[in-house]
Design a protein around this motif. Structure first.
Motif, short mmCIF file in Angstrom:
data_model
loop_
_atom_site.label_atom_id
_atom_site.label_comp_id
_atom_site.label_asym_id
_atom_site.label_seq_id
_atom_site.Cartn_x
_atom_site.Cartn_y
_atom_site.Cartn_z
N PRO A 158 1.46 6.44 -4.00
CA PRO A 158 1.76 7.30 -5.16
C PRO A 158 0.56 7.44 -6.10
O PRO A 158 0.33 8.52 -6.66
CB PRO A 158 2.93 6.58 -5.84
N ALA A 159 -0.20 6.35 -6.28
CA ALA A 159 -1.37 6.44 -7.16
C ALA A 159 -2.43 7.37 -6.59
O ALA A 159 -3.04 8.16 -7.32
CB ALA A 159 -1.95 5.04 -7.37
N VAL B 2 -1.90 12.63 1.13
CA VAL B 2 -1.53 11.47 1.91
C VAL B 2 -0.37 11.87 2.82
O VAL B 2 0.63 12.41 2.36
CB VAL B 2 -1.10 10.28 1.03
N GLU B 3 -0.54 11.63 4.11
CA GLU B 3 0.47 11.99 5.10
C GLU B 3 0.89 10.74 5.86
O GLU B 3 0.05 9.95 6.30
CB GLU B 3 -0.09 13.03 6.08
N TRP C 104 3.94 5.37 11.69
CA TRP C 104 3.61 4.37 10.67
C TRP C 104 4.71 3.31 10.63
O TRP C 104 5.88 3.62 10.39
CB TRP C 104 3.47 5.05 9.32
N PRO C 105 4.39 2.03 10.86
CA PRO C 105 5.44 1.01 11.00
C PRO C 105 6.03 0.51 9.70
O PRO C 105 6.97 -0.27 9.73
CB PRO C 105 4.71 -0.13 11.74
N TRP C 106 5.50 0.90 8.55
CA TRP C 106 5.98 0.34 7.29
C TRP C 106 6.37 1.43 6.30
O TRP C 106 5.84 1.49 5.19
CB TRP C 106 4.92 -0.57 6.68
N PRO C 107 7.31 2.32 6.67
CA PRO C 107 7.77 3.31 5.69
C PRO C 107 8.59 2.63 4.59
O PRO C 107 9.18 1.57 4.80
CB PRO C 107 8.63 4.26 6.52
N PHE D 130 0.84 -1.20 0.00
CA PHE D 130 0.00 0.00 0.00
C PHE D 130 0.88 1.25 0.00
O PHE D 130 0.64 2.20 -0.75
CB PHE D 130 -0.90 -0.01 1.24
N THR D 131 1.93 1.24 0.83
CA THR D 131 2.81 2.41 0.91
C THR D 131 3.55 2.63 -0.40
O THR D 131 3.68 3.77 -0.87
CB THR D 131 3.82 2.23 2.05
#
Length: 953
Positions: free
Chosen positions: A482-483, A491-492, A497-500, A476-477
């Motif tokens: 980006p989409a 989008v922030e 957030w654990p999955w940068p 998703f990230t």
């Protein structure tokens, strides 16, 4: 006829407002009249469920609706938002607007009007309930001049107060001996607080005419220096001068207005409803007399009123202006504009929700863990509003208030967009506890859920074998965010957030630490992924991929196996040191894995003798576009080892008086290249192919052509001493050979430095090892090296003490019985290459001999191949001279004949027993034929009888 204002009073403001929103969204799907005064309905809920309602409209004698009894099968059950929606739809009020004055504001206005009407008859002074304290925590409360809470707070060594405050019971000064920290002044204050009803939890009778005493009591509390405003950590109350106070109306961002108390400079003040009134400045704690135009009780009622929404401002101003005895300031009537033409911009926040499994509340040891979560909001003309509830946002402007009608169709499409990616709503996951951190419509990534697209608000069903939550969150990230941004979403990514994800360039490179190889120790080979200045070790990933592949016993992939397709079936992520994750390209990874498999390369700590594998890996990775950095010495050594397998034939040195056959020139060239590499090796040609002359060629090179500064040592069986002397005199006459044998050999030890080659025997090595170990050697050569195949034998131990620049083993059989013999030989030739004996047995011997592991056999072959040269007679048959047979009869003497007869008799008995065991007739085979067919019998000393004959043999 029922109105929306009436419905709010009958079922509550919130259900009525939500019910109106449901009607506008078209959620009322069925209305059906029943008996008089009753009707049935069905209303679509937040999810797919449609709830049923049975509603009774209660009327008085005049036919007016005075009550609603609405039953619903939703969890609320009675007079819920679904009931309100059904009533609104039946009354045809879908287009109705909410009443301008909310019920809370209307109730407050009624209270003000009643208070104003009573002022002429008997003004009511505020009453207070008694409260007590030690740290005197003062606050203003409705219906009371002020309140005091006794709080016991610890004092630290540095004089500061502790963070934990505990209530102190003031009755202790009446019935018990006061504690040491309660001073006499405290006791007097605690006794005085109770009668005046300002202590905690003790509502007292109104004290008439006590305002002056209450003011004096407040002054005494302030004078202690231990009075705090609102809580123990609040500002210290201090006496200050008189200030003039005014009631003003202040607007919030949504246009709602609230009455506040300010001094002439606009500083906010809190009101203490004494007579005369007092103020407290909440920021500084200053308190003193307050000059106020309004009666203190009316001012207190105004300040405690609710927020007046823009739609109610005009009504409030009119009713405040109609008060008979006072004219308090009224809220400003703002111009109101409603807009329904603004499309919202979705605002998505990626963050972490801390959660604890429910069982943790009941004695479990579960700890809070972060769960990846999505929170959606919407920006109308730049003004952000939460996804839930669905109330229309009102925004204060310079001249009025703008209310934006929510575009629920656009919002539902945004919710549906998120529902595609396997993140269920928090209210769909009942077994997790998020405390108050979660909001309605938040979505979370949990294991066991896969995306199911439906109406977009409610999706996430549990499926077996679903993609992990981490993979979905990372995808998703990396892909969806980006989409969404390209579609105009904001989008922030919250720091929690654990999955940068790292979205910049990524490079792979192989590395080698060559310092250890230069020192003769091990070295390390690695594979790194580099991203944004950070290096990540990829060796564990490559090894994990190889472990997961369907390799055959030889370590090869099936011919039809597509490795890139296999890796592309899932997404491979690696975590950088800064916490970001990077996606590994499956095509690049497939190329690297194929290169590693092709050259059977190994990462991690390697022996210097494995440098050729590093060179092969560097060449293979170069074809994949992966550079090899560092380890120049390792690569140079690896190149030299690579040339051993293809060592060119070399012409013999000038000191060798022999014409070498082509394969012997190749053997000499291999020996010369092996010596240059710094490692030892095994010349394992078949017997009769000239291992001796090839070794003499190497000795001639080192001692005659290159004039080595130290002699070489040859250890051979006793029976071969004369052979080596004879061959050296024949093929290398200039080579000075010293034979150390016989009883007088000790006298010749002093001559060692004056010779090129020293020859001794295995039995004498045990006796002379001290002298031989003290001498440094150029070459240490073992002829018939299988003689030291037992590593625990004395000979094997002694040869390890001999120091030489090169170690060479000559044998036609490097291994006769088991792989331990090979390990024993290489533990002397290239120490450490095959590990210690225990590791070797676990890694190779057991795997190969017990389990037939071809992969282990291939790895062992790769390790020893550069250091073994073996040619069979069949392989070089074309280079050998024609076979010559010479038969020579030798007459036997008496002693030899007796020995022969003894041996033949013993063999005859053994052969007959063997024939009988095989069921063969003795007449069909002669003793001579049996001896020829069972040659192994001739080699068994156990067949010989004890005595002189056996000893002679």
């Amino acid at each position: 006829m029922i109105t929306l204002e009436m419905l709010q009073r009958l079922v509550g403001a919130k259900p009525a407002t939500r019910g109106l929103a449901y009607v506008r969204e078209g959620r009322v799907v069925q209305l059906e009249d029943a008996k008089p005064g009753w009707f049935h309905a069905r209303v679509q809920g937040e999810r797919d469920d449609a709830y049923r309602q049975w509603i009774h409209l209660k009327r008085d004698r005049a036919g007016r609706i005075v009550g609603i009894d609405g039953q619903c099968d939703c969890p609320m059950a009675w007079n819920c938002k679904h009931v309100a929606a059904a009533v609104i739809a039946r009354a045809g009020m879908a287009g109705a607007e909410p009443p301008p004055v909310p019920p809370a504001v209307a109730t407050w206005l009624d209270q003000l009007e009643r208070l104003d009407a009573r002022r002429a008859a008997a003004p009511t002074k505020g009453t207070a309930a008694p409260r007590e304290t030690l740290l005197y925590v003062v606050s203003a409360e409705a219906g009371r001049p002020f309140a005091v809470r006794p709080m016991r707070v610890n004092v630290k060594k540095d004089g500061t107060l502790g963070k934990t405050a505990r209530a102190y019971d003031p009755d202790r000064v009446l019935w018990h001996e006061p504690a040491a920290f309660v001073t006499e002044e405290d006791q007097r204050l605690l006794r005085r607080l109770r009668p005046f009803g300002v202590g905690p939890d003790r509502p007292g009778r109104p004290v008439l005419g006590a305002d002056e005493e209450l003011a004096d009591l407040l002054d005494r509390v302030v004078a202690t220096g231990r009075a705090r405003w609102l809580d123990p950590g609040g500002p210290v109350l201090t006496r200050a001068g008189e200030r003039a106070g005014d009631i003003a109306w202040r607007s919030a961002d949504d246009g709602g207005q609230r009455a506040v108390l300010e001094d002439g400079g606009g500083t906010p003040l809190d009101l203490l409803a004494l007579t005369p009134p007092r103020y407290v400045e909440p920021d500084s704690g200053a308190t003193g007399p307050l000059a106020l135009d309004l009666p203190v009780d009316l001012a207190q009622a105004l300040l405690r009123g609710p927020v007046v929404p823009p739609a109610a401002a005009e009504t409030v101003a009119t009713r405040l202006g109609a008060l008979r005895h006072t004219r308090p300031p009224a809220p400003r009537v703002l111009e109101q504009v409603t807009r329904d033409d603004v499309a919202p911009v979705p605002v998505l926040t990626l963050f972490a929700l801390p959660t604890r499994p429910v069982w943790g509340r009941y004695g479990g040891t579960g700890r809070p863990r972060p769960v990846a979560a999505l929170r959606l909001a919407f920006a109308y003309d730049g003004h952000e509003v939460a996804a839930f509830p669905y109330s229309d946002p009102a925004v204060r402007t310079e001249d009025g208030v703008v209310t934006y009608r929510r575009r629920l169709d656009v919002e539902r499409a945004a919710h549906a967009r998120l529902a595609e990616h396997g993140a269920p709503r928090v209210d769909d996951v009942s077994y997790l506890d998020f405390d108050d951190a979660a909001r309605p419509l938040d979505r979370i990534f949990l294991d066991g859920f896969d995306p199911v697209v439906d109406d977009g608000v409610d999706d996430g069903v549990e499926l077996a074998g679903a993609v992990s939550a981490a993979e979905r969150a990372l995808a998703f990230t990396a892909d969806v965010v980006p989409a969404l941004r390209a579609e105009g979403w904001r989008v922030e990514l919250d720091p929690s957030w654990p999955w940068p994800v790292h979205d910049g360039p990524v490079a792979l490179r192989a590395t080698a630490d060559g310092d250890g190889a230069a020192a003769g120790d091990g070295f390390a080979v690695g594979l790194q992924l580099e991203a944004d200045g950070q290096a990540l070790d990829l060796v564990p990933l490559v090894e994990a991929v190889i472990d997961a592949l369907p390799l055959d016993d030889g370590g090869e992939l099936p011919a039809d196996f597509d490795l890139e397709e296999f890796l592309a079936a899932g997404t491979i992520w690696q975590r950088l040191d800064d916490g970001r994750h990077v996606r590994v390209d499956p095509a690049t990874l497939a190329s690297v894995v194929e290169a590693v498999l092709r050259v059977r390369a190994a990462f991690g700590d390697l022996h210097p003798a494995e440098a050729h594998r590093v060179a092969e890996l560097a060449d293979a990775l170069d074809g994949c576009g992966v550079p090899f950095d560092g380890g120049e010495e390792i690569l140079a050594l690896g190149r030299r080892l690579q040339t051993l397998a293809a060592a060119p034939a070399a012409e013999p040195p000038a000191g060798l008086a022999a014409d070498l056959r082509p394969y012997q020139k190749t053997g000499y060239g291999w020996l010369s290249a092996l010596r240059a590499s710094g490692f030892g090796g095994v010349l394992a040609d078949d017997m009769g192919l000239g291992k001796t002359v090839q070794t003499l060629a190497l000795l001639a090179e080192r001692h005659l052509a290159e004039a080595s500064d130290r002699p070489s040592l040859l250890v051979a069986p006793t029976s071969l001493l004369s052979t080596w002397r004879r061959e050296a005199e024949r093929f290398a006459p200039a080579l000075k050979v010293l034979i150390l044998h016989g009883a007088d050999r000790h006298r010749r030890f002093a001559e060692i430095d004056g010779h090129h080659l020293v020859v001794t025997t295995y039995p004498l090595l045990h006796r002379d090892h001290a002298k031989l170990a003290a001498q440094p050697w150029e070459l240490v050569v073992l002829d018939e090296a299988q003689a030291v195949k037992n590593p625990a034998s004395g000979g094997a131990k002694h040869i390890r003490t001999l120091e030489g620049r090169m170690r060479l083993a000559l044998t036609g059989t490097p291994m006769e019985n088991n792989l331990d013999e090979l390990w024993a030989l290489f533990d002397w030739l290239v120490p450490g290459l095959l590990g210690d004996r225990k590791t070797f047995r676990t890694r190779f011997r057991n795997a190969i001999e017990k389990h037939g592991d071809q992969g282990a056999q291939a790895r062992l072959n790769d390790l020893v191949r550069p250091f073994v040269l073996r040619r069979t007679k069949d392989a070089v048959l074309a280079e050998l001279p024609a076979k010559t047979e010479i038969t020579e009869w030798v007459p036997l003497g008496n002693r030899q004949r007796t020995l022969y007869e003894t041996i033949r008799a013993a063999m005859d008995q053994r052969v007959r027993a063997a024939i009988a065991a095989k069921g063969l007739a003795a007449s069909r085979i002669t003793i001579l034929d049996a001896l020829l067919k069972l040659r192994q019998v001739c080699c068994d000393p156990a067949l010989l009888p004890a005595g002189e004959g056996a000893e002679a043999v």
